[in-house]
Scaffold this motif. Sequence first.
Motif, PDB file in Angstrom:
ATOM      1  N   LYS A   1      22.461  19.813  -8.000  1.00  0.00           N
ATOM      2  CA  LYS A   1      21.193  19.330  -9.322  1.00  0.00           C
ATOM      3  C   LYS A   1      20.775  18.099  -8.006  1.00  0.00           C
ATOM      4  N   GLU A   2      19.931  17.810  -7.796  1.00  0.00           N
ATOM      5  CA  GLU A   2      18.752  16.306  -7.473  1.00  0.00           C
ATOM      6  C   GLU A   2      17.666  16.930  -7.818  1.00  0.00           C
ATOM      7  N   GLN A   3      17.157  15.446  -8.006  1.00  0.00           N
ATOM      8  CA  GLN A   3      16.177  15.408  -8.452  1.00  0.00           C
ATOM      9  C   GLN A   3      15.461  13.961  -8.938  1.00  0.00           C
ATOM     10  N   LYS A   4      14.886  13.495  -7.597  1.00  0.00           N
ATOM     11  CA  LYS A   4      14.867  12.657  -6.975  1.00  0.00           C
ATOM     12  C   LYS A   4      13.584  12.366  -6.477  1.00  0.00           C
ATOM     13  N   LEU A   5      12.767  11.462  -6.439  1.00  0.00           N
ATOM     14  CA  LEU A   5      10.908  10.419  -6.084  1.00  0.00           C
ATOM     15  C   LEU A   5      11.439   9.938  -5.169  1.00  0.00           C
ATOM     16  N   VAL A   6      10.908   9.601  -4.628  1.00  0.00           N
ATOM     17  CA  VAL A   6      10.428   8.682  -3.501  1.00  0.00           C
ATOM     18  C   VAL A   6       9.285   8.081  -2.860  1.00  0.00           C
ATOM     19  N   VAL A   7       8.948   7.076  -3.064  1.00  0.00           N
ATOM     20  CA  VAL A   7       7.926   6.127  -3.030  1.00  0.00           C
ATOM     21  C   VAL A   7       7.796   5.525  -1.476  1.00  0.00           C
ATOM     22  N   MET A   8       6.862   5.243  -0.309  1.00  0.00           N
ATOM     23  CA  MET A   8       6.653   4.637  -0.068  1.00  0.00           C
ATOM     24  C   MET A   8       6.219   3.735   0.381  1.00  0.00           C
ATOM     25  N   GLY A   9       6.178   2.780   0.337  1.00  0.00           N
ATOM     26  CA  GLY A   9       4.745   1.826   0.662  1.00  0.00           C
ATOM     27  C   GLY A   9       4.963   1.050   2.195  1.00  0.00           C
ATOM     28  N   ASP A  10       3.956   0.595   2.314  1.00  0.00           N
ATOM     29  CA  ASP A  10       4.167  -0.613   3.481  1.00  0.00           C
ATOM     30  C   ASP A  10       5.098  -2.167   3.427  1.00  0.00           C
TER      31      ASP A  10
ATOM     32  N   GLN B   1      12.218  -3.338   2.969  1.00  0.00           N
ATOM     33  CA  GLN B   1      12.755  -2.295   3.891  1.00  0.00           C
ATOM     34  C   GLN B   1      11.176  -2.394   4.042  1.00  0.00           C
ATOM     35  N   LYS B   2      10.906  -2.442   5.705  1.00  0.00           N
ATOM     36  CA  LYS B   2       9.379  -2.061   6.335  1.00  0.00           C
ATOM     37  C   LYS B   2       9.762  -1.813   8.034  1.00  0.00           C
ATOM     38  N   VAL B   3       8.831  -1.615   8.016  1.00  0.00           N
ATOM     39  CA  VAL B   3       8.502  -1.407  10.362  1.00  0.00           C
ATOM     40  C   VAL B   3       7.095  -2.703  10.488  1.00  0.00           C
ATOM     41  N   ASP B   4       7.511  -3.374  11.414  1.00  0.00           N
ATOM     42  CA  ASP B   4       6.965  -4.176  12.293  1.00  0.00           C
ATOM     43  C   ASP B   4       6.952  -4.012  13.358  1.00  0.00           C
ATOM     44  N   PHE B   5       6.078  -4.332  14.542  1.00  0.00           N
ATOM     45  CA  PHE B   5       5.959  -4.250  15.917  1.00  0.00           C
ATOM     46  C   PHE B   5       6.399  -5.741  16.270  1.00  0.00           C
ATOM     47  N   ASN B   6       6.954  -5.685  18.075  1.00  0.00           N
ATOM     48  CA  ASN B   6       7.556  -6.633  18.613  1.00  0.00           C
ATOM     49  C   ASN B   6       7.189  -5.902  19.561  1.00  0.00           C
TER      50      ASN B   6
ATOM     51  N   VAL C   1       0.709  -1.091   0.143  1.00  0.00           N
ATOM     52  CA  VAL C   1       0.319  -0.063   0.247  1.00  0.00           C
ATOM     53  C   VAL C   1       0.846   1.506   0.096  1.00  0.00           C
ATOM     54  N   ILE C   2       0.431   2.038  -0.864  1.00  0.00           N
ATOM     55  CA  ILE C   2       1.600   3.736  -1.049  1.00  0.00           C
ATOM     56  C   ILE C   2       0.458   4.428  -0.584  1.00  0.00           C
ATOM     57  N   ASN C   3       1.755   4.562   1.195  1.00  0.00           N
ATOM     58  CA  ASN C   3       1.702   5.204   2.046  1.00  0.00           C
ATOM     59  C   ASN C   3       2.091   7.045   2.024  1.00  0.00           C
ATOM     60  N   TYR C   4       2.820   6.702   0.667  1.00  0.00           N
ATOM     61  CA  TYR C   4       3.931   8.700   0.957  1.00  0.00           C
ATOM     62  C   TYR C   4       4.834   9.372  -0.258  1.00  0.00           C
ATOM     63  N   ILE C   5       4.435  10.075  -1.183  1.00  0.00           N
ATOM     64  CA  ILE C   5       5.374  10.085  -1.737  1.00  0.00           C
ATOM     65  C   ILE C   5       6.042  11.155  -1.337  1.00  0.00           C
TER      66      ILE C   5
END
Length: 364
Positions: free
Chosen positions: A259-268, A288-293, A177-181
């Motif tokens: 110069k910077e031209q960067k696109l970052v897409v954060m999924g779960d 890479q992702k974040v889990d909870f313990n 799931v895309i959360n943030y771009i």
Amino acid sequence: MVFPSKYNKSDLNYYKGKYSGNEHNSDKIKKSYLLDSPRIALLGCGGWGKNLMRIFHNLGALKLVCDPVKSATDFAEKNAPRVGLTDNFNDVIKSSEIDALVIATPADTHFELAARALDAGKDVFVEKPLALDVYHGEKLKQVAEKNKRILMVGHLLEYHPAILKLQDLIKDNKLGVINYIYSNRLNFGKIRIKENALWSFAPHDMAVILRLIGEMPVKVTCNGGNYLNSKLADVTVSTLEFSTGQKAHVFVSWLNPFKEQKLVVMGDRRMAVFDDVVTSNKLKLYDQKVDFNDRFPVLNKFGVDVIEYSKVEPLKAECEHFIKCIQTRKEPLTNAKSGVDVLKVLKACQESLTKGGTPIICQN
């Protein structure tokens, strides 16, 4: 106005010679451009216009270059043999020897030139932005529909093979799931005097974000700073909020030391990074992702994959697409609606910027 004659056998041999080497298209496709290509005129042979001239000339479709600046037509004469030259936009728009126009003039001239060209029965490719306000963008869309003409906007990033590959990764749920771009488009220049950094730099990134999310934002905010000209923002940060809860931000500046031209897409599940400044490995997928313990966040990093994609030049793909749309009468990927959608987002961001970052509800 100087027009070359119809391409003869020697012209075909010349252009076939231009295509020898490691081109990605088949000889059959190359030949079809030469024999069936629309007659295209380029209005504006400045910074970006020179690139468009190169591509359309190599595709065998460029018949005429028009620019009121002599140094621009001198450049065209040297670098685009067998192409006609003129400094009169009116003659080109009225000419029965031209089928389509590519408009690469300053942004504040886009509406007038495109509207006149569409009314004259020409298909039109307009560099971004389509216009400098939503009303004029919608007006161009209406004129194109009334005259049954192709109207395409130069949102170049949407033709970049890495972006197309990124769309596939999202469609195949590789990121979850895309959360943030977020996107950063930063440089030292090119500084404009008629539109601010938001309108000059952000259209490409806005177009891609709308394509990746698949909907218009419901609310935007924008903050920025005016340092060189009290009436034009040199730096802006725009935040877009969507009905699905997804967010995106776009940071643009022409006063950056590098110069910077960067696109970052954060999924779960995974995260993707497109870096258009590096010369290789532009698209990477971070597993890479974040889990909870027991309610505590645990960072999981499983490596980085370099994603392969076609090495087609984006601008060439975009120009080929315009030619194909003219030939087939099919709607372009970056059609008038997509151009107007980007203008709506830019307008809302501009309103927020003018009001000191006040959130603006987007009316779709």
